[in-house]
Design an enzyme around this catalytic site. Structure first.
Site, PDB file in Angstrom:
ATOM      1  N   HIS A 130     -18.685  13.926  14.850  1.00  0.00           N
ATOM      2  CA  HIS A 130     -18.778  12.717  14.035  1.00  0.00           C
ATOM      3  C   HIS A 130     -18.443  13.028  12.579  1.00  0.00           C
ATOM      4  O   HIS A 130     -19.146  13.814  11.941  1.00  0.00           O
ATOM      5  CB  HIS A 130     -20.204  12.152  14.141  1.00  0.00           C
ATOM      6  CG  HIS A 130     -20.435  10.948  13.292  1.00  0.00           C
ATOM      7  ND1 HIS A 130     -21.624  10.728  12.630  1.00  0.00           N
ATOM      8  CD2 HIS A 130     -19.643   9.900  12.992  1.00  0.00           C
ATOM      9  CE1 HIS A 130     -21.556   9.597  11.965  1.00  0.00           C
ATOM     10  NE2 HIS A 130     -20.363   9.069  12.159  1.00  0.00           N
ATOM     11  N   HIS A 154     -16.639  -4.659  13.888  1.00  0.00           N
ATOM     12  CA  HIS A 154     -16.255  -3.776  14.993  1.00  0.00           C
ATOM     13  C   HIS A 154     -16.503  -4.380  16.366  1.00  0.00           C
ATOM     14  O   HIS A 154     -16.313  -3.717  17.367  1.00  0.00           O
ATOM     15  CB  HIS A 154     -17.002  -2.444  14.878  1.00  0.00           C
ATOM     16  CG  HIS A 154     -16.798  -1.789  13.545  1.00  0.00           C
ATOM     17  ND1 HIS A 154     -15.563  -1.561  13.013  1.00  0.00           N
ATOM     18  CD2 HIS A 154     -17.688  -1.349  12.622  1.00  0.00           C
ATOM     19  CE1 HIS A 154     -15.687  -0.995  11.831  1.00  0.00           C
ATOM     20  NE2 HIS A 154     -16.960  -0.863  11.560  1.00  0.00           N
ATOM     21  N   ARG A 229     -15.293 -10.656  -1.470  1.00  0.00           N
ATOM     22  CA  ARG A 229     -15.238  -9.332  -0.845  1.00  0.00           C
ATOM     23  C   ARG A 229     -16.660  -8.814  -0.701  1.00  0.00           C
ATOM     24  O   ARG A 229     -17.257  -8.321  -1.662  1.00  0.00           O
ATOM     25  CB  ARG A 229     -14.394  -8.357  -1.692  1.00  0.00           C
ATOM     26  CG  ARG A 229     -14.379  -6.914  -1.153  1.00  0.00           C
ATOM     27  CD  ARG A 229     -13.754  -6.866   0.224  1.00  0.00           C
ATOM     28  NE  ARG A 229     -13.589  -5.513   0.737  1.00  0.00           N
ATOM     29  CZ  ARG A 229     -14.273  -5.005   1.767  1.00  0.00           C
ATOM     30  NH1 ARG A 229     -15.220  -5.731   2.363  1.00  0.00           N
ATOM     31  NH2 ARG A 229     -14.019  -3.794   2.200  1.00  0.00           N
ATOM     32  N   CYS A 275      -9.242  -6.681  -5.624  1.00  0.00           N
ATOM     33  CA  CYS A 275      -9.619  -5.748  -4.563  1.00  0.00           C
ATOM     34  C   CYS A 275      -8.577  -4.647  -4.465  1.00  0.00           C
ATOM     35  O   CYS A 275      -7.379  -4.895  -4.629  1.00  0.00           O
ATOM     36  CB  CYS A 275      -9.730  -6.494  -3.235  1.00  0.00           C
ATOM     37  SG  CYS A 275     -10.152  -5.443  -1.825  1.00  0.00           S
ATOM     38  N   TYR A 413     -11.718   3.881  -0.852  1.00  0.00           N
ATOM     39  CA  TYR A 413     -11.144   3.461  -2.125  1.00  0.00           C
ATOM     40  C   TYR A 413     -10.556   4.639  -2.890  1.00  0.00           C
ATOM     41  O   TYR A 413     -10.829   4.863  -4.072  1.00  0.00           O
ATOM     42  CB  TYR A 413     -12.194   2.728  -2.972  1.00  0.00           C
ATOM     43  CG  TYR A 413     -12.654   1.435  -2.329  1.00  0.00           C
ATOM     44  CD1 TYR A 413     -11.734   0.423  -2.056  1.00  0.00           C
ATOM     45  CD2 TYR A 413     -13.983   1.227  -1.996  1.00  0.00           C
ATOM     46  CE1 TYR A 413     -12.139  -0.759  -1.454  1.00  0.00           C
ATOM     47  CE2 TYR A 413     -14.398   0.041  -1.394  1.00  0.00           C
ATOM     48  CZ  TYR A 413     -13.470  -0.943  -1.136  1.00  0.00           C
ATOM     49  OH  TYR A 413     -13.875  -2.115  -0.530  1.00  0.00           O
TER      50      TYR A 413
END
Length: 569
Positions: A130, A154, A229, A275, A413
């Site tokens: 993971h 998801h 956002r 954004c 980001y």
């Protein structure tokens, strides 16, 4: 040995499971390997022992787009690297487990099991690889539904298919009924209503942008259509009990909303927020990236009012001694995931304390209280800086020698070379995005629009903005795909077409709207309209997307292009 390592479920269940539960599916999957050739086994081994699409489950549990993307990349790689093997029909019978048995598998030593909609899944093998750390263990021995409800982005068929590969059994009927009796509260149920004109990119958490054609109608974007956002559910904050904690300075400072409004001068700034993923859809046209498929409208402009961050830090004891040891100001929001982890980010200390930095602890937007989607009751506004650092629902400020440890500061980001992929990416190797590059886009006409030749001309409109307080000084527009150019007229207010005075150097926080009316070429059947902006440092937009493509689809600022058809009368 190879077969036994692949069929881990046989050894993990142990004697108890082989006696009490049917394990035909596990045996069947192993039998497939016995029927394949030795060369095929070698090829399968190479595939099985490299990181696989199973990384995608991290997106399910940790809720991070970058981690999910990492898994999806490898899933695609495995699909492309197919192997021809003989198969046998699988039986649908699976072992039945009690909740007690599932709960006993909560560690790497005992195995890590989870349940989802009555199925039991053994994700032990995945935990070891993971990429998101040990947060995945928070769901160990229990249900995935609370995580799934929070990270609803998801909840898609392909992720469910990936999860199904880990299925080892079914939950006992009486335990399933108990689970269903405990209804998981939808963490998004208290989200505010939104304007129906917004184009939704994701519902939970809510992310949406206005139609481009109305974005440039007003220099100040109405709050209702200002792009949204959110990373997590919108928290409900009682303004009467709200407290802002300031840490890392000589003084201990806790402020109420009333304190912010009465103890510090009110400062107003007109600033554009954008954004990092604005125009990501254009990168997707070159090569698929991971993230919300933003168009050109993940950018908006508003007037913000509140206390200056500089004033608050000074009140908390900021001085020259602090500047010797601290380099960052961290922000933590009040929006949380199911683990209690809050959204966080940080900015350089020199931006935070500069008199020219204009960083606000804003409690008003466009002359009214902040809307819930925009951080009520208090948010950070960091002019000239990427939207991700403008933390909403602000709960804590920390002056520190270190950047924020938040996922969104450390593992998202950030920009990378076009040659960097999910096999080679190292998020620690790139700086967090702060100031954004020069940007412009065409808001009207839309791509694919039709213009009547009888009109004889076409009017093109758009926006332009540059990060870091750099002023946009020119927008060039081409009607023929970039062969020839004309200069558009710029507008920096809603007060008509008269030129506005330039802001102080380094403090051009707001966008400029632009417009150009040009004659239709006499014989052209189609126009390729292109725009590009220039700021006062003579930064210019790149002409195409491929050289700036990156796996997260951020910093998309190539020349914007639309094609318009000309209809004959």
């Amino acid at each position: 040995m190879l077969l036994l390592r692949r069929c881990h479920s046989l050894t993990r269940f142990g004697p108890l499971n082989t006696q009490r539960h049917q394990v035909a599916p596990a045996v069947a999957s192993c039998a497939v390997r016995l029927w394949s050739s030795s060369s095929e086994d070698q090829r399968w081994y190479q595939r099985a022992h490299r990181p696989s699409w199973r990384h995608a489950l991290a997106g399910l549990l940790a809720g991070t787009g970058a981690v999910l993307a990492y898994g999806l990349h490898h899933h695609k790689a495995e699909q492309e690297d197919t192997i021809t093997v003989q198969t046998i029909e699988k039986t649908s019978a699976l072992p039945i487990f009690s909740q007690e048995e599932v709960t006993s598998h909560r560690s790497l030593e005992d195995g890590v099991w989870v349940t989802y909609k009555g199925g039991v899944y053994d994700i032990t093998e995945f935990v070891a690889i993971h990429p998101g750390g040990d947060k995945i263990l928070l769901a160990a021995g229990g249900a995935l539904e609370p995580f799934w409800a929070l990270y609803a982005v998801h909840n898609q068929e392909h992720v469910l298919e990936m999860l199904s590969e880990y299925k080892v059994g079914e939950l006992r009927a009486e335990d399933l009924k108990k689970q269903q009796a405990v209804q998981t509260l939808d963490p998004y149920s208290s989200d505010p209503e939104r304007h129906p004109v917004l184009r939704i990119n994701n519902l939970k958490p809510f992310n949406a942008e206005p139609p481009p054609e109305i974005l440039s109608d007003s220099f100040i974007t109405p709050s209702a259509i200002f792009f949204k956002r959110n990373h997590l559910p919108v928290p409900r904050v009682d303004p009467a009990s709200y407290q802002l904690h300031v840490e890392g300075l000589p003084g201990v400072l806790t402020l109420s909303l009333e304190d912010l409004k009465t103890r510090f001068p009110k400062h107003t700034v007109t600033a554009t927020l954008q954004c990092a993923g604005n125009r990501r859809s254009e990168m997707n046209q070159v090569k698929q990236v991971k993230g919300l498929n933003w168009g050109i409208a993940a950018i908006s402009n508003a007037t913000w009012s509140g206390a200056r961050l500089r004033d608050v830090l000074l009140a908390a004891g900021y001085g020259p001694d602090v500047a010797q040891r601290a380099f960052h100001v961290q922000f933590e929001g009040l929006d949380k995931d199911v683990t209690g982890t809050t959204y966080g980010a940080s900015i350089p200390l020199n931006k935070a304390v500069s008199e020219e930095g204009d960083v606000l602890l804003a409690y008003e937007m466009n002359g009214e209280d902040l809307p819930a989607d925009h951080g009520y009751p208090v948010r950070v506004v960091v002019p000239g800086t990427v939207g991700a650092r403008n933390v909403k629902w602000l709960g804590k400020i920390i002056v520190s020698a270190e950047e924020s440890s938040s996922h969104w500061q450390q593992n998202d980001y950030k920009g990378f070379s076009p040659g960097t992929d999910w096999d080679t990416v190292d998020f620690k190797s790139a700086p967090a995005i702060q100031e954004l590059p020069i940007q412009s886009a065409i808001t009207t006409p839309a791509d694919g629009a039709v213009v009547n030749r009888s009109l004889e001309e076409v009017t093109v409109k758009g926006y332009a903005w540059s990060g870091g307080g750099r002023e946009v000084v020119r927008v060039d527009v081409s009607m023929d795909g970039g062969k020839t150019w004309q200069v558009a007229q710029l507008r920096s207010s809603d007060k008509g077409q008269a030129p506005e005075p330039s802001p102080p150097p380094g403090r051009a926080w707001a966008w400029k709207l632009w417009e150009l009316t040009a004659p239709l070429p006499p014989e052209a059947q189609e126009l390729e309209i292109v725009c590009k902006a220039v700021d006062n440092s003579y930064n210019m937009q790149p002409d195409t997307v491929p050289p700036i493509w990156n796996l997260r689809g951020v910093l998309s600022n190539a020349w914007h292009r639309v094609k318009v058809n000309i209809r004959e009368d």
